[in-house]
Design a protein around this motif. Structure first.
Motif, PDB file in Angstrom:
ATOM      1  N   HIS A  39       0.827  -1.210   0.000  1.00 14.35           N
ATOM      2  CA  HIS A  39       0.000   0.000   0.000  1.00 14.35           C
ATOM      3  C   HIS A  39       0.868   1.270   0.000  1.00 14.35           C
ATOM      4  CE1 HIS A  39      -3.691  -2.302   0.548  1.00 14.35           C
ATOM      5  NE2 HIS A  39      -3.039  -3.014   1.463  1.00 14.35           N
ATOM      6  N   LEU A  40       1.724   1.373  -0.984  1.00 12.02           N
ATOM      7  CA  LEU A  40       2.687   2.468  -1.072  1.00 12.02           C
ATOM      8  C   LEU A  40       2.137   3.581  -1.957  1.00 12.02           C
ATOM      9  CD1 LEU A  40       5.588   3.058  -0.066  1.00 12.02           C
ATOM     10  CD2 LEU A  40       6.416   2.154  -2.241  1.00 12.02           C
ATOM     11  N   SER A  41       2.177   4.812  -1.460  1.00  8.47           N
ATOM     12  CA  SER A  41       1.758   5.995  -2.223  1.00  8.47           C
ATOM     13  C   SER A  41       2.901   6.997  -2.238  1.00  8.47           C
ATOM     14  CB  SER A  41       0.508   6.632  -1.609  1.00  8.47           C
ATOM     15  OG  SER A  41      -0.613   5.780  -1.718  1.00  8.47           O
ATOM     16  N   LEU A  42       3.309   7.413  -3.438  1.00  5.47           N
ATOM     17  CA  LEU A  42       4.434   8.334  -3.591  1.00  5.47           C
ATOM     18  C   LEU A  42       4.219   9.216  -4.808  1.00  5.47           C
ATOM     19  CD1 LEU A  42       7.416   5.846  -3.079  1.00  5.47           C
ATOM     20  CD2 LEU A  42       6.801   7.683  -1.501  1.00  5.47           C
ATOM     21  N   ASP A  43       4.742  10.429  -4.754  1.00  3.27           N
ATOM     22  CA  ASP A  43       4.838  11.314  -5.911  1.00  3.27           C
ATOM     23  C   ASP A  43       6.304  11.626  -6.159  1.00  3.27           C
ATOM     24  OD1 ASP A  43       2.130  11.415  -6.211  1.00  3.27           O
ATOM     25  OD2 ASP A  43       1.892  13.465  -5.459  1.00  3.27           O
ATOM     26  N   PHE A  44       6.681  11.725  -7.430  1.00  2.00           N
ATOM     27  CA  PHE A  44       8.033  12.128  -7.814  1.00  2.00           C
ATOM     28  C   PHE A  44       7.907  13.412  -8.625  1.00  2.00           C
ATOM     29  CE2 PHE A  44       8.095   7.560  -7.177  1.00  2.00           C
ATOM     30  CZ  PHE A  44       9.180   7.410  -6.332  1.00  2.00           C
ATOM     31  N   ALA A  45       8.314  14.504  -8.032  1.00  2.00           N
ATOM     32  CA  ALA A  45       8.108  15.825  -8.624  1.00  2.00           C
ATOM     33  C   ALA A  45       9.014  16.029  -9.831  1.00  2.00           C
ATOM     34  CB  ALA A  45       8.379  16.910  -7.584  1.00  2.00           C
ATOM     35  N   PRO A  46       8.580  16.851 -10.792  1.00  2.00           N
ATOM     36  CA  PRO A  46       9.404  17.108 -11.977  1.00  2.00           C
ATOM     37  C   PRO A  46      10.705  17.821 -11.614  1.00  2.00           C
ATOM     38  CG  PRO A  46       7.499  18.578 -11.899  1.00  2.00           C
ATOM     39  CD  PRO A  46       7.286  17.560 -10.837  1.00  2.00           C
ATOM     40  N   GLY A  47      11.759  17.473 -12.328  1.00  5.88           N
ATOM     41  CA  GLY A  47      13.032  18.139 -12.146  1.00  5.88           C
ATOM     42  C   GLY A  47      13.698  17.862 -10.822  1.00  5.88           C
ATOM     43  N   THR A  48      13.422  16.685 -10.235  1.00  4.95           N
ATOM     44  CA  THR A  48      14.043  16.308  -8.968  1.00  4.95           C
ATOM     45  C   THR A  48      14.710  14.947  -9.094  1.00  4.95           C
ATOM     46  OG1 THR A  48      12.049  15.223  -8.105  1.00  4.95           O
ATOM     47  CG2 THR A  48      12.321  17.582  -7.627  1.00  4.95           C
ATOM     48  N   MET A  49      15.647  14.693  -8.179  1.00  5.28           N
ATOM     49  CA  MET A  49      16.332  13.409  -8.112  1.00  5.28           C
ATOM     50  C   MET A  49      15.999  12.759  -6.779  1.00  5.28           C
ATOM     51  SD  MET A  49      20.432  12.725  -8.352  1.00  5.28           S
ATOM     52  CE  MET A  49      21.160  11.086  -8.211  1.00  5.28           C
ATOM     53  N   THR A  50      15.448  11.551  -6.849  1.00  2.00           N
ATOM     54  CA  THR A  50      15.074  10.802  -5.656  1.00  2.00           C
ATOM     55  C   THR A  50      15.900   9.531  -5.582  1.00  2.00           C
ATOM     56  OG1 THR A  50      12.798  11.621  -5.762  1.00  2.00           O
ATOM     57  CG2 THR A  50      13.194   9.661  -4.427  1.00  2.00           C
ATOM     58  N   ALA A  51      16.503   9.294  -4.424  1.00  4.46           N
ATOM     59  CA  ALA A  51      17.225   8.044  -4.187  1.00  4.46           C
ATOM     60  C   ALA A  51      16.351   7.135  -3.333  1.00  4.46           C
ATOM     61  CB  ALA A  51      18.546   8.303  -3.495  1.00  4.46           C
ATOM     62  N   VAL A  52      16.349   5.851  -3.655  1.00  6.51           N
ATOM     63  CA  VAL A  52      15.583   4.855  -2.909  1.00  6.51           C
ATOM     64  C   VAL A  52      16.559   3.863  -2.308  1.00  6.51           C
ATOM     65  CG1 VAL A  52      13.749   3.130  -2.995  1.00  6.51           C
ATOM     66  CG2 VAL A  52      13.654   5.121  -4.521  1.00  6.51           C
ATOM     67  N   MET A  53      16.502   3.724  -0.978  1.00  6.35           N
ATOM     68  CA  MET A  53      17.405   2.821  -0.275  1.00  6.35           C
ATOM     69  C   MET A  53      16.602   1.932   0.666  1.00  6.35           C
ATOM     70  SD  MET A  53      20.700   5.199   0.650  1.00  6.35           S
ATOM     71  CE  MET A  53      21.709   3.738   0.953  1.00  6.35           C
ATOM     72  N   GLY A  54      17.274   0.941   1.229  1.00 10.51           N
ATOM     73  CA  GLY A  54      16.638   0.056   2.188  1.00 10.51           C
ATOM     74  C   GLY A  54      17.352  -1.279   2.232  1.00 10.51           C
ATOM     75  N   PRO A  55      17.058  -2.080   3.246  1.00 13.24           N
ATOM     76  CA  PRO A  55      17.689  -3.397   3.362  1.00 13.24           C
ATOM     77  C   PRO A  55      17.340  -4.304   2.184  1.00 13.24           C
ATOM     78  CG  PRO A  55      16.538  -2.777   5.392  1.00 13.24           C
ATOM     79  CD  PRO A  55      16.125  -1.803   4.338  1.00 13.24           C
ATOM     80  N   SER A  56      18.085  -5.372   2.040  1.00 14.15           N
ATOM     81  CA  SER A  56      17.769  -6.371   1.027  1.00 14.15           C
ATOM     82  C   SER A  56      16.361  -6.901   1.267  1.00 14.15           C
ATOM     83  CB  SER A  56      18.783  -7.514   1.102  1.00 14.15           C
ATOM     84  OG  SER A  56      18.461  -8.529   0.180  1.00 14.15           O
ATOM     85  N   GLY A  57      15.561  -6.962   0.203  1.00 16.76           N
ATOM     86  CA  GLY A  57      14.192  -7.444   0.319  1.00 16.76           C
ATOM     87  C   GLY A  57      13.199  -6.400   0.773  1.00 16.76           C
ATOM     88  N   SER A  58      13.618  -5.146   0.819  1.00 13.75           N
ATOM     89  CA  SER A  58      12.723  -4.082   1.289  1.00 13.75           C
ATOM     90  C   SER A  58      11.734  -3.630   0.231  1.00 13.75           C
ATOM     91  CB  SER A  58      13.540  -2.879   1.770  1.00 13.75           C
ATOM     92  OG  SER A  58      14.316  -2.341   0.704  1.00 13.75           O
ATOM     93  N   GLY A  59      11.982  -4.000  -1.034  1.00 15.06           N
ATOM     94  CA  GLY A  59      11.060  -3.637  -2.112  1.00 15.06           C
ATOM     95  C   GLY A  59      11.595  -2.587  -3.066  1.00 15.06           C
ATOM     96  N   LYS A  60      12.882  -2.255  -2.966  1.00 17.54           N
ATOM     97  CA  LYS A  60      13.466  -1.186  -3.797  1.00 17.54           C
ATOM     98  C   LYS A  60      13.309  -1.477  -5.287  1.00 17.54           C
ATOM     99  CE  LYS A  60      17.635  -1.563  -2.166  1.00 17.54           C
ATOM    100  NZ  LYS A  60      17.417  -2.744  -1.291  1.00 17.54           N
ATOM    101  N   SER A  61      13.788  -2.628  -5.714  1.00 16.06           N
ATOM    102  CA  SER A  61      13.743  -2.940  -7.143  1.00 16.06           C
ATOM    103  C   SER A  61      12.306  -3.130  -7.624  1.00 16.06           C
ATOM    104  CB  SER A  61      14.564  -4.197  -7.443  1.00 16.06           C
ATOM    105  OG  SER A  61      15.948  -3.945  -7.243  1.00 16.06           O
ATOM    106  N   THR A  62      11.459  -3.701  -6.773  1.00 20.90           N
ATOM    107  CA  THR A  62      10.055  -3.857  -7.141  1.00 20.90           C
ATOM    108  C   THR A  62       9.399  -2.499  -7.342  1.00 20.90           C
ATOM    109  OG1 THR A  62       9.939  -5.929  -5.884  1.00 20.90           O
ATOM    110  CG2 THR A  62       7.854  -4.878  -6.477  1.00 20.90           C
ATOM    111  N   LEU A  63       9.706  -1.552  -6.459  1.00 21.23           N
ATOM    112  CA  LEU A  63       9.196  -0.192  -6.613  1.00 21.23           C
ATOM    113  C   LEU A  63       9.615   0.383  -7.958  1.00 21.23           C
ATOM    114  CD1 LEU A  63       8.067   2.569  -5.769  1.00 21.23           C
ATOM    115  CD2 LEU A  63      10.201   2.962  -4.514  1.00 21.23           C
ATOM    116  N   LEU A  64      10.883   0.233  -8.291  1.00 23.98           N
ATOM    117  CA  LEU A  64      11.389   0.793  -9.545  1.00 23.98           C
ATOM    118  C   LEU A  64      10.696   0.146 -10.738  1.00 23.98           C
ATOM    119  CD1 LEU A  64      13.632   2.979  -9.752  1.00 23.98           C
ATOM    120  CD2 LEU A  64      15.146   1.176 -10.580  1.00 23.98           C
ATOM    121  N   HIS A  65      10.562  -1.167 -10.710  1.00 26.99           N
ATOM    122  CA  HIS A  65       9.977  -1.877 -11.843  1.00 26.99           C
ATOM    123  C   HIS A  65       8.489  -1.567 -12.006  1.00 26.99           C
ATOM    124  CE1 HIS A  65      13.404  -5.099 -11.701  1.00 26.99           C
ATOM    125  NE2 HIS A  65      13.780  -3.941 -12.188  1.00 26.99           N
ATOM    126  N   CYS A  66       7.779  -1.440 -10.903  1.00 25.34           N
ATOM    127  CA  CYS A  66       6.357  -1.081 -10.998  1.00 25.34           C
ATOM    128  C   CYS A  66       6.195   0.363 -11.459  1.00 25.34           C
ATOM    129  CB  CYS A  66       5.665  -1.296  -9.661  1.00 25.34           C
ATOM    130  SG  CYS A  66       5.367  -3.023  -9.227  1.00 25.34           S
TER     131      CYS A  66
END
Length: 257
Positions: A39-66
């Motif tokens: 149940h993740l809700s996020l906005d990525f604003a124009p002209g910004t750089m967002t880094a996504v971090m977290g432990p292994s299995g936290s969902g980072k790559s899944t977030l990117l792929h979705c």
């Protein structure tokens, strides 16, 4: 290459380039089901750089792929340039990814038999377009490789290959550039060059960048840092937090409260 030449094309919606609304992603069924995003809700604003971090299995790559439309969520909405991806069939989704999304991988994913210039123009050729030579040259010049256009990947360093991959991702002027561990296979010197390049895309050309990384120094280049745990947003740090603070907060997530 001028800022106008490389600026992301303007979408038809005033919404942020990427929005996630109550996104859940599960793998498997029944007792064996694994919830990668919860149940993740996020906005990525124009002209910004967002880094996504977290432990292994936290969902980072899944977030990117979705978020990039590579994988479909189990529920919730993903919008790119105001378009809800759930309403697109596979053909329409492929077209949207090709035209509005850039993706840079840790392993570069260049075609070894093609030159740097041919790799850069490949997305346009796959779309049925015939890119002008000066357009490809300008894309390589923007990443500092104008003089390497005839070199094949095996004749380039790792950092140079990643810069070719960035030029390839940017030539269609995407609404958003996703980067999955873009410095993970590079030494520290090449990493700094690539990060400066990505940061310049944001600052000088208004590019929206979403980057998954395990490196606190890379994350420190971002405007904000999202920390995931168990598929949820555990914390958010502002730009300028510093690599030390990011590393400490990430380590705290590894060991729990």
């Amino acid at each position: 290459m001028t800022a106008t030449d490389t600026a992301p094309r303007q979408g038809t919606s005033a919404a942020p380039p990427v929005r996630l609304r109550d996104v859940t992603k599960r793998y498997g069924t029944g007792e064996r089901a694994v919830t990668a995003l919860d149940h993740l809700s996020l906005d990525f604003a124009p002209g910004t750089m967002t880094a996504v971090m977290g432990p292994s299995g936290s969902g980072k790559s899944t977030l990117l792929h979705c978020a990039a439309g590579i994988d479909r969520p189990s529920s919730g909405e993903v919008l790119i340039d105001g378009t809800d991806l759930s309403g697109l069939d596979e053909n329409a989704l492929t077209v949207l990814r090709r035209e509005r999304v850039g993706f840079v991988f840790q392993a570069f994913n260049l075609v070894s038999a093609l030159t740097a210039a041919q790799n850069v123009e490949l997305p346009l050729r796959l779309a049925g377009a015939r890119p002008a030579a000066d357009e490809v040259h300008a894309a390589l010049a923007a990443v500092g490789l104008a003089d390497r256009h005839r070199h094949r990947p095996g004749e380039l360093s790792g950092g140079q290959q990643q810069r070719v991959a960035i030029a390839r991702a940017m030539i269609a002027r995407p609404a958003v550039l996703f980067a999955d561990e873009p410095t993970g296979a590079l030494d520290s010197t090449a990493s700094r060059v690539v990060l400066r390049l990505v940061r310049d895309l944001v600052d000088s050309r208004g590019q929206t960048v979403v980057m998954v990384t395990h490196d606190p120094a890379a994350a420190a280049c971002a405007d904000r840092v999202l920390l995931l745990a168990d598929g949820r947003l555990a914390d958010e740090l502002p730009g300028g937090a510093g690599a030390g603070a990011i590393a400490a907060r990430t380590a705290a997530l590894e060991v729990g409260p």
